[in-house]
Scaffold this motif. Structure first.
Motif, mmCIF file in Angstrom:
data_model
loop_
_atom_site.group_PDB
_atom_site.id
_atom_site.type_symbol
_atom_site.label_atom_id
_atom_site.label_comp_id
_atom_site.label_asym_id
_atom_site.label_seq_id
_atom_site.Cartn_x
_atom_site.Cartn_y
_atom_site.Cartn_z
ATOM 1 N N CYS A 43 37.281 42.132 44.062
ATOM 2 C CA CYS A 43 38.351 42.269 45.048
ATOM 3 C C CYS A 43 39.318 42.879 44.536
ATOM 4 O O CYS A 43 40.037 43.828 45.509
ATOM 5 C CB CYS A 43 38.596 40.814 44.947
ATOM 6 S SG CYS A 43 40.095 40.261 45.959
ATOM 7 N N SER A 44 39.713 42.976 43.499
ATOM 8 C CA SER A 44 40.742 44.056 42.878
ATOM 9 C C SER A 44 40.263 44.843 41.673
ATOM 10 O O SER A 44 39.759 44.081 40.946
ATOM 11 C CB SER A 44 42.070 43.427 42.796
ATOM 12 O OG SER A 44 42.049 42.251 41.891
ATOM 13 N N ASP B 142 41.099 45.464 38.474
ATOM 14 C CA ASP B 142 42.474 45.411 37.606
ATOM 15 C C ASP B 142 42.366 45.788 36.233
ATOM 16 O O ASP B 142 43.299 45.814 35.638
ATOM 17 C CB ASP B 142 42.621 43.761 37.799
ATOM 18 C CG ASP B 142 41.279 43.190 37.089
ATOM 19 O OD1 ASP B 142 41.151 43.054 35.852
ATOM 20 O OD2 ASP B 142 40.340 42.496 37.902
ATOM 21 N N LYS C 281 46.776 45.168 46.500
ATOM 22 C CA LYS C 281 46.412 43.979 47.068
ATOM 23 C C LYS C 281 47.561 43.487 47.944
ATOM 24 O O LYS C 281 48.782 43.241 47.549
ATOM 25 C CB LYS C 281 46.408 42.845 45.876
ATOM 26 C CG LYS C 281 45.056 43.018 45.059
ATOM 27 C CD LYS C 281 43.820 42.877 46.061
ATOM 28 C CE LYS C 281 43.798 41.512 46.691
ATOM 29 N NZ LYS C 281 42.548 41.439 47.440
ATOM 30 N N ARG D 19 49.581 40.516 49.810
ATOM 31 C CA ARG D 19 49.938 39.211 49.464
ATOM 32 C C ARG D 19 50.333 38.676 50.640
ATOM 33 O O ARG D 19 51.458 39.275 51.169
ATOM 34 C CB ARG D 19 50.835 39.088 48.281
ATOM 35 C CG ARG D 19 50.259 40.101 46.993
ATOM 36 C CD ARG D 19 48.879 39.781 46.584
ATOM 37 N NE ARG D 19 48.773 38.296 46.321
ATOM 38 C CZ ARG D 19 47.582 37.936 45.644
ATOM 39 N NH1 ARG D 19 46.644 38.984 45.261
ATOM 40 N NH2 ARG D 19 47.192 36.633 45.290
ATOM 41 N N GLY E 175 52.867 37.430 43.694
ATOM 42 C CA GLY E 175 51.753 37.359 42.974
ATOM 43 C C GLY E 175 51.124 38.686 42.688
ATOM 44 O O GLY E 175 51.789 39.850 42.749
ATOM 45 N N TYR E 176 50.181 38.760 42.009
ATOM 46 C CA TYR E 176 49.732 40.217 41.364
ATOM 47 C C TYR E 176 49.435 41.186 42.635
ATOM 48 O O TYR E 176 48.550 40.753 43.657
ATOM 49 C CB TYR E 176 48.371 39.993 40.741
ATOM 50 C CG TYR E 176 47.610 41.067 40.224
ATOM 51 C CD1 TYR E 176 48.133 42.041 39.375
ATOM 52 C CD2 TYR E 176 46.208 41.317 40.789
ATOM 53 C CE1 TYR E 176 47.481 43.196 38.934
ATOM 54 C CE2 TYR E 176 45.751 42.657 40.488
ATOM 55 C CZ TYR E 176 46.183 43.646 39.371
ATOM 56 O OH TYR E 176 45.694 44.475 38.994
ATOM 57 N N LYS E 177 49.807 42.368 42.667
ATOM 58 C CA LYS E 177 49.663 43.113 43.756
ATOM 59 C C LYS E 177 49.045 44.490 43.730
ATOM 60 O O LYS E 177 48.612 45.367 44.337
ATOM 61 C CB LYS E 177 51.218 43.729 44.389
ATOM 62 C CG LYS E 177 51.852 42.611 44.883
ATOM 63 C CD LYS E 177 53.276 43.189 45.274
ATOM 64 C CE LYS E 177 54.406 42.294 45.731
ATOM 65 N NZ LYS E 177 54.892 41.534 44.742
ATOM 66 N N CYS F 107 36.405 33.650 39.915
ATOM 67 C CA CYS F 107 37.862 34.191 39.717
ATOM 68 C C CYS F 107 38.312 33.356 38.439
ATOM 69 O O CYS F 107 38.014 32.610 38.095
ATOM 70 C CB CYS F 107 38.515 34.252 41.066
ATOM 71 S SG CYS F 107 38.948 32.766 41.721
ATOM 72 N N SER G 268 37.014 38.585 38.521
ATOM 73 C CA SER G 268 38.314 38.922 39.198
ATOM 74 C C SER G 268 39.565 37.741 39.080
ATOM 75 O O SER G 268 39.356 36.802 38.655
ATOM 76 C CB SER G 268 37.876 38.596 40.753
ATOM 77 O OG SER G 268 38.833 38.513 41.704
ATOM 78 N N THR H 287 41.611 37.787 41.380
ATOM 79 C CA THR H 287 42.304 37.685 42.899
ATOM 80 C C THR H 287 41.218 36.704 43.676
ATOM 81 O O THR H 287 40.919 35.620 43.110
ATOM 82 C CB THR H 287 42.696 38.932 43.566
ATOM 83 O OG1 THR H 287 41.583 39.975 43.619
ATOM 84 C CG2 THR H 287 43.885 39.582 43.099
ATOM 85 N N ASP H 288 40.495 37.160 44.610
ATOM 86 C CA ASP H 288 39.681 36.451 45.243
ATOM 87 C C ASP H 288 38.278 36.146 44.390
ATOM 88 O O ASP H 288 37.794 37.256 43.659
ATOM 89 C CB ASP H 288 39.151 36.813 46.705
ATOM 90 C CG ASP H 288 40.264 36.746 47.587
ATOM 91 O OD1 ASP H 288 41.224 35.862 47.307
ATOM 92 O OD2 ASP H 288 40.337 37.319 48.756
#
Length: 372
Positions: free
Chosen positions: A84-85, A87, A120, A122, A127-129, A339, A350, A352-353
């Protein structure tokens, strides 16, 4: 193919001029903005972190193959797959190296594009971008280091695997930092109605997937494709630019959310036929759709991606029109399934999602190949 205006822009002479003076002027006239740091130009970042000539050749070859698939000249199936991201570079490289081994075994039927998403969106702005904002998710944002980190990671993916990646164009003016590395760009559900996203997509020389908006309105998505396939003139990074249209702009179905917050999938046979008919009415170039198996199509029930993938393939077999239209799938997957929260520290999971784990991912890719 027409050279991207973005590449032309990067070759233009760049000068910061009296940056310090301009910065002081901005601070005086825009009191609600704090101008923290003037960032290097895309050209400067590319010089600092270059794409080697042999990697450019790999990308050129893959870009042509992907374009031929979307144009119907090549009968392979696109699979845009990954976390999803993205990271963590170590985990992303581990994942994509595993993916490469599987991709080689199914290359007669599937062209794999690793999903390396570094921005990402939001919904609330909190939250985490993504790595662009936070190269280390547990530390404060640092956009300069983020720009360098995401470019380095994308290049390392190509170096390690020979697979050229996909990313989301969340910020159109940032595409220049990666336009020589990416082979696929996605415009998200919250961005597909935005004029700058649409016009920037018209100047990109690789496929751009325009997602349906969160409302699920197909006409909005198709209007975005019309705009992306058409020539445009607009202001971009301080320049008046002209684009020539992107014939590889296409639809991505990701499901919808109604006013009550309920999710509604749009990957079913009836949805695909409806999209085919709407495409035909618009008379757009290279009618194509990629089905996103997660997000509102799965209700973020990540294991549903397995069943959804198989249903889409069944629809392709059932109808020649659907078979012609559906060019691939998007799947969210990582090393560990599910996640976690930032800071929990599970490698390859993950933040994120939720995503499919590696074992399910590997099995699913082989099953997709068998069903094609």
């Amino acid at each position: 193919m027409q050279e991207s205006f973005l590449n032309s822009y990067d070759n233009a002479e760049y000068s910061k001029g009296s940056g310090d003076r301009h910065l002081q002027e901005r601070k005086q006239t825009n009191m609600n903005f704090e101008y923290v740091e003037e960032l290097p130009s895309p050209e400067e970042i590319k010089k600092e972190i270059p794409m080697a000539p042999e990697l450019e050749e790999i990308k050129k070859k893959r870009d042509k193959e992907i374009a031929d698939i979307l144009k119907g000249k090549e009968d392979k199936f696109l699979l845009i797959i990954g976390p999803c991201s993205a990271d963590n570079e170590a985990a992303v490289l581990d994942y994509t190296c595993r993916l490469k081994k599987v991709a080689d075994k199914v290359e007669d039927k599937i062209l794999v594009i690793p999903r390396v998403y570094t921005n990402k969106p939001r919904t609330t702005g909190k939250g985490y971008k993504g790595m662009l904002h936070q190269p280390d998710p547990e530390k404060k944002p640092n956009l300069l280091e983020g720009l360098k980190a995401i470019r380095s990671m994308h290049i390392h993916v190509v170096e390690e695997t020979g697979l050229t990646p996909a990313d989301e164009m969340l910020y159109p003016e940032n595409h220049n930092f990666l336009d020589d590395v990416l082979s696929y760009v996605a415009v998200g559900a919250r961005s597909t109605e935005d004029q700058l996203h649409r016009m920037t997509a018209s100047g990109i020389d690789i496929p751009v997937g325009m997602k349906n908006p969160t409302s699920g309105d197909f006409s909005v998505m198709l209007n975005s494709i019309v705009a992306a396939q058409a020539p445009q003139m607009f202001i971009y990074r301080g320049w008046e630019v002209r684009t020539y249209g992107n014939p590889l702009a296409h639809a991505v179905l990701r499901g919808a959310v109604d006013k009550h917050g309920q999710t509604h999938p749009n990957y079913h046979y009836e949805d695909l036929i409806r999209l085919f008919n709407m495409y035909s009415e618009k008379k757009l170039e290279n009618p194509a759709v990629i089905v996103d198996t997660n997000h509102s199509n799965s209700g973020k029930q990540f294991k549903e991606q397995i069943r959804i993938s198989k249903e889409v393939l069944h629809s392709k077999r059932h109808s020649a029109d659907v078979n012609h239209l559906v060019k691939g799938l998007m799947i969210e997957s990582y090393i560990e399934e599910g996640c976690q929260k930032v800071g929990e520290g599970v490698y390859g999971k993950s933040i994120t999602d939720p995503c499919l784990g590696w074992q399910d991912t590997e099995r699913l890719i082989y099953e997709i190949a068998e069903l094609l």
